[in-house]
Design a protein around this motif. Sequence first.
Motif, short mmCIF file in Angstrom:
data_model
loop_
_atom_site.label_atom_id
_atom_site.label_comp_id
_atom_site.label_asym_id
_atom_site.label_seq_id
_atom_site.Cartn_x
_atom_site.Cartn_y
_atom_site.Cartn_z
N ALA A 111 0.81 -1.21 0.00
CA ALA A 111 0.00 0.00 0.00
C ALA A 111 0.85 1.26 0.00
O ALA A 111 0.34 2.34 -0.31
N ALA A 112 2.16 1.14 0.35
CA ALA A 112 2.95 2.33 0.64
C ALA A 112 3.00 3.31 -0.53
O ALA A 112 2.95 4.52 -0.33
N GLY A 113 3.10 2.80 -1.74
CA GLY A 113 3.24 3.71 -2.87
C GLY A 113 1.94 4.42 -3.24
O GLY A 113 1.97 5.44 -3.91
N ARG A 114 0.81 3.87 -2.84
CA ARG A 114 -0.47 4.45 -3.21
C ARG A 114 -1.03 5.35 -2.12
O ARG A 114 -1.50 6.44 -2.39
N THR A 115 -0.98 4.87 -0.88
CA THR A 115 -1.64 5.63 0.20
C THR A 115 -0.63 6.23 1.16
O THR A 115 -1.01 6.65 2.25
N GLY A 116 0.66 6.26 0.80
CA GLY A 116 1.63 6.93 1.65
C GLY A 116 2.42 5.95 2.51
O GLY A 116 1.93 4.87 2.86
N VAL A 117 3.64 6.34 2.84
CA VAL A 117 4.52 5.46 3.61
C VAL A 117 4.32 5.62 5.11
O VAL A 117 4.91 4.86 5.87
N GLY A 118 3.51 6.59 5.53
CA GLY A 118 3.33 6.85 6.96
C GLY A 118 2.97 5.60 7.75
O GLY A 118 3.66 5.25 8.72
N PRO A 119 1.89 4.90 7.38
CA PRO A 119 1.51 3.71 8.15
C PRO A 119 2.63 2.67 8.23
O PRO A 119 2.90 2.12 9.30
N LEU A 120 3.30 2.41 7.09
CA LEU A 120 4.36 1.40 7.09
C LEU A 120 5.47 1.80 8.05
O LEU A 120 5.94 1.00 8.87
N PHE A 121 5.90 3.08 7.96
CA PHE A 121 6.98 3.53 8.83
C PHE A 121 6.57 3.44 10.29
O PHE A 121 7.32 2.98 11.15
N TYR A 122 5.36 3.91 10.57
CA TYR A 122 4.88 3.90 11.96
C TYR A 122 4.88 2.49 12.51
O TYR A 122 5.34 2.22 13.62
N TYR A 123 4.36 1.55 11.71
CA TYR A 123 4.30 0.16 12.16
C TYR A 123 5.71 -0.38 12.39
O TYR A 123 6.01 -0.93 13.46
N ALA A 124 6.59 -0.19 11.40
CA ALA A 124 7.93 -0.77 11.52
C ALA A 124 8.67 -0.17 12.71
O ALA A 124 9.35 -0.88 13.47
N ALA A 125 8.53 1.15 12.90
CA ALA A 125 9.27 1.81 13.98
C ALA A 125 8.75 1.36 15.34
O ALA A 125 9.53 1.03 16.24
N THR A 126 7.42 1.33 15.51
CA THR A 126 6.90 0.98 16.83
C THR A 126 7.09 -0.51 17.09
O THR A 126 7.31 -0.92 18.23
N TYR A 127 7.03 -1.32 16.02
CA TYR A 127 7.34 -2.74 16.20
C TYR A 127 8.79 -2.89 16.67
O TYR A 127 9.08 -3.68 17.58
N GLY A 128 9.69 -2.09 16.07
CA GLY A 128 11.09 -2.13 16.47
C GLY A 128 11.25 -1.76 17.94
O GLY A 128 11.97 -2.43 18.68
N LEU A 129 10.54 -0.72 18.37
CA LEU A 129 10.63 -0.31 19.78
C LEU A 129 10.22 -1.45 20.70
O LEU A 129 10.90 -1.76 21.69
N ALA A 130 9.09 -2.09 20.37
CA ALA A 130 8.60 -3.16 21.24
C ALA A 130 9.56 -4.34 21.24
O ALA A 130 9.79 -4.97 22.28
N THR A 131 10.17 -4.64 20.08
CA THR A 131 11.08 -5.79 20.03
C THR A 131 12.37 -5.49 20.77
O THR A 131 12.88 -6.34 21.52
N VAL A 132 12.91 -4.29 20.56
CA VAL A 132 14.11 -3.91 21.32
C VAL A 132 13.80 -4.04 22.81
O VAL A 132 14.60 -4.57 23.58
N GLY A 133 12.63 -3.58 23.20
CA GLY A 133 12.26 -3.66 24.61
C GLY A 133 12.18 -5.09 25.10
O GLY A 133 12.71 -5.43 26.16
N ALA A 134 11.53 -5.94 24.31
CA ALA A 134 11.36 -7.33 24.74
C ALA A 134 12.73 -8.00 24.88
O ALA A 134 13.00 -8.69 25.87
N PHE A 135 13.62 -7.77 23.91
CA PHE A 135 14.95 -8.34 24.03
C PHE A 135 15.73 -7.66 25.15
O PHE A 135 16.59 -8.28 25.78
N GLY A 136 15.41 -6.40 25.41
CA GLY A 136 16.05 -5.70 26.50
C GLY A 136 15.73 -6.35 27.83
O GLY A 136 16.60 -6.55 28.68
N VAL A 137 14.45 -6.70 28.01
CA VAL A 137 14.07 -7.38 29.24
C VAL A 137 14.80 -8.71 29.36
O VAL A 137 15.34 -9.06 30.41
N ILE A 138 14.85 -9.44 28.24
CA ILE A 138 15.56 -10.73 28.27
C ILE A 138 17.03 -10.50 28.60
O ILE A 138 17.62 -11.21 29.42
N GLY A 139 17.64 -9.48 27.95
CA GLY A 139 19.04 -9.20 28.20
C GLY A 139 19.29 -8.84 29.64
O GLY A 139 20.25 -9.32 30.27
#
Lengths: 503, 487
Positions: free
Chosen positions: B327-355
């Motif tokens: 969808a990124a090329g038609r309706t904008g990259v905002g949603p994709l970036f937001y999803y990827a960035a916030t997913y990254g935050l949550a994953t870094v956090g989850a591995f942070g807790v494990i670490g």
Amino acid sequence: MNALPCTIYVSFTGALLALVLGSRSAMAARVVALLTALTAWGITLAAATSFVPMAGLQELVNVPWIPEFGIHYHLAVDGISLTLLVLTGLAATAGILFSWNITERTGEFFALYLALIGGVYGVFLSADAFVLFVFYEIAIVPKYFLIAKWGSTNREYGAMKLVLYSFAGSALVLAGLLWAYAAGHATGFGFTELVAATGRLDLTSQTGILALVFLGFATLAGMFPMHTWAPTGHVAAPTGASMLLAGVVMKLGAYGCLRVALPLSPAAFVLLQPWIAWLAIIGIIYAGFVALVQDDFKFVIGYSSVSHMGFVLLGLAAANPVAVSGAVLQMFSHGVIAGLLFAVVGRMVYERTHTRQLADLRALPLHRLLPFAAVVFVLAGLASMGLPGFSGFPAELTILIGTWQARPLWALAAAAGVLIAAAFTLRVIAVAFFSRTGPEREVPVAPAASHPLAPITWPEKVGALLLLGATIYLGLSPDTLLDWIRPALQSPAFHAILSGGAS
Amino acid sequence: MNADFAGLVQALRPEAHLVIGALLILAIDMVWARHRPANRHHVALALGLISLLMAGYAAATGGTRGAVYGGIFLLDPLSVATRTGVILLAVLALPLLPDSRRLRHPAEFTAILLFATTGFTLMAAANNLLVAFLALELASLSLYVLAGFDKTSPASAEAGLKYFLFGGMAAAFLLFGFSLLYGLTSTLRLDLIAAQLAQQGPTPLLFVALVMVLVAFGFKAAAAPFHLWAPDVYEGAPAPAAALIASASKLAGLVLFTRLLWGGLDSAVGTVAHGPITVGWAPVVALIAGASLLLGNIGALAQSNVRRLLAYSAIAHAGALLLGVIAAGRTGVGPLFYYAATYGLATVGAFGVIGALESAGRVQQLTDLAGLYKRSPLLAGCLAIFVLSLAGIPPLAGFFGKFAVFTSVLQLGGLSGPVGWLVILAIALSAVALYYYLLILKQALVATPAENTPPVRVTLPAAIALLVAAGLIVALGLWPSAVLGLF
């Protein structure tokens, strides 16, 4: 009136406070929780006294939230939501009183409890489908932990089942809403915008959207055949949580059906109407029969909830002003009565006798050991059967009258459910509290009598009296609520659906 | 090509900070810190954080400059946001650096982490096939080393080797695809490639190139059927390396390939949003997305190892992210970036807790998390936020990411095409996902701790990083427009 949104904020703040204070002192957490619930309930009651019933929603807050998707943080209230807000306040307060004896991780228990209540207030106040959905999902997670940590019998299974059903239901709702929003090129998630967007689609899509959204919400309302989570979850839950889950959270589903799903598409609704009605009727009768043969006291109450919620769904399916106003009244009435029944079974009886098996209870002369519990349960049972003088009577009668106007056959079938409800309620009263304790029974009773059961505590008495007072008051004066509900059904949003029938 | 060196230097200030910082860390370690074992770890950590923060500041304030140095780089809002995002994710991953008792050579680890980050920021801005490939390889080579860095653990060596073998294969495919593209269009710049391809129309060779590129993309995003490395790498790599691989690497890779597919190959997109389906890369991406959604969610159900569970959840998320790419090329990259960035935050956090937990013992099985609420309320609370965000529960950011991506996909053509139905599938599978996420939380918040488990001591930098990540997830959830409005 304008303070109503504070119910949400007060609940969430109270949750944080209970969490922080609870690590120091359990009593502080209890007091904070009770004060929070009382404050929120007080706000709803204050709003109720100054409430002027009118058609349509009365604005409270409306600010842009996510402009990229046209989503507004939009809160509003009408007679229907006000009815359920008052119920939430009442059930939450009573539930906290019946949770007074929680000693393990008290702060966390009340924090989750208040977070759940905050989500419920949010759902009832939302005037934007997206905001409603967000609050609906916020209410899901606390349920899992409340049951899995503080529950009884098979609690982890019950908790997971309840939460997965709730979440699957909300997934259906989300799918339906997104379909309507994206395919219908809606400008936002306001109720009217979604209705307009759905109207732009063809009838097949409209039917699909309505089916998804209705099914999703009805799952949480315990519609047959997606009701199985309700008895399992409510039985496993700690008493305060069962009261709230059966009393209020099931109403979220019914409220969503009424507020979001039904107005979406009148054309599609006509197609689905008989299906919904018959599923509701099957639920009433089937759950009633299942309740009749349960060995576990709490399961009887669990299935009776499903049966009574069937009346709400039937009222919605009949879709005329009489039936729907009855359905809303039944939501309130069942919220109070289910709370009472669960309180007696889970707190007053189980916490003292440590059994819920009817066979074991039969051996105990509970009416002598716990006279207060027996009286409360008999009154609650009478209310649940729909005897005049209690709130169940006007509610179910109104639904049946409205259904008769729509389709007499449905009303006849559902009326059979009233008889079954009487049967299982009377059976459980007789077996659990008034079993015959003749001379041959005296011997097994002796050990129990030698260890007298702990007396009923003051929080239990206050909680029970609050709920009893509400059901009797409404039984005598149902117009208090009906006067709020009827004008709300005159709004344009409902007008297209609620055709026919004399108001 | 106009060689504007001044502009190039200006545009690459973040990378300069990172590279100079990395070299400085190595030099100081060699000359001074290696003789002071007690401080070695802290020096590396402090210098690494300082250079990352300086780079982050430079990236965030550098502004959008458009094409730089004859179009080798493109600094549009997406590049600026992605560069800032990957640096932020690296900042949050670095404090998980285990102390020198468990990880020898902290300076080398930090320096390589900075090189990896340099690769990510270059990937975010690359607008030229050659630069894109070099940036990707810089990032990948650094990550291979990081994954195998724990020399005391055979699992870490296995992770490094597996990652390297799969990654090398993917790089070969990518290079082959790029060479075909260059052969077809005789240019390396994405915008010129797009113009050329639009003139030529589709050729069989183009589709061969497309498939090659998509193989590499699938590898980078850990999407099925190119996901096989993910569970092993997540299981064996040191926590900060796994966090980086799962978050920043994914964000940079998604942005790079989105730019490549939409910026360079948009004439070969094909249709998949409404019938009839025509050939192109979008149907293939949709196929990969569907496979990832199914395999990730169903595979995660069977896991008893928390790191492998996170790996399968990552595969499932990759499926949803790939839908966002369509969808990124038609309706904008905002949603994709937001999803990827916030997913990254949550994953870094989850591995942070494990670490953070690993300082008190191994964390592999779900039961190793039992009773976390008693051992460390901070870790338990943060873990709840991260996992619930991954599960997509509002008001946490993960929910709004899913919502935004799904909405943007449905806006393409409603349910009249396969991607619409993939969205419905993804929504349905989110209920499945909640089950395994709750299994994690059940152990952490409900189960009672095993006998004799000591309380966990969390180092101050790790605690701050976790709190910042958790705070960002809540804040971005309450104000999604802060990110969505950037584009």
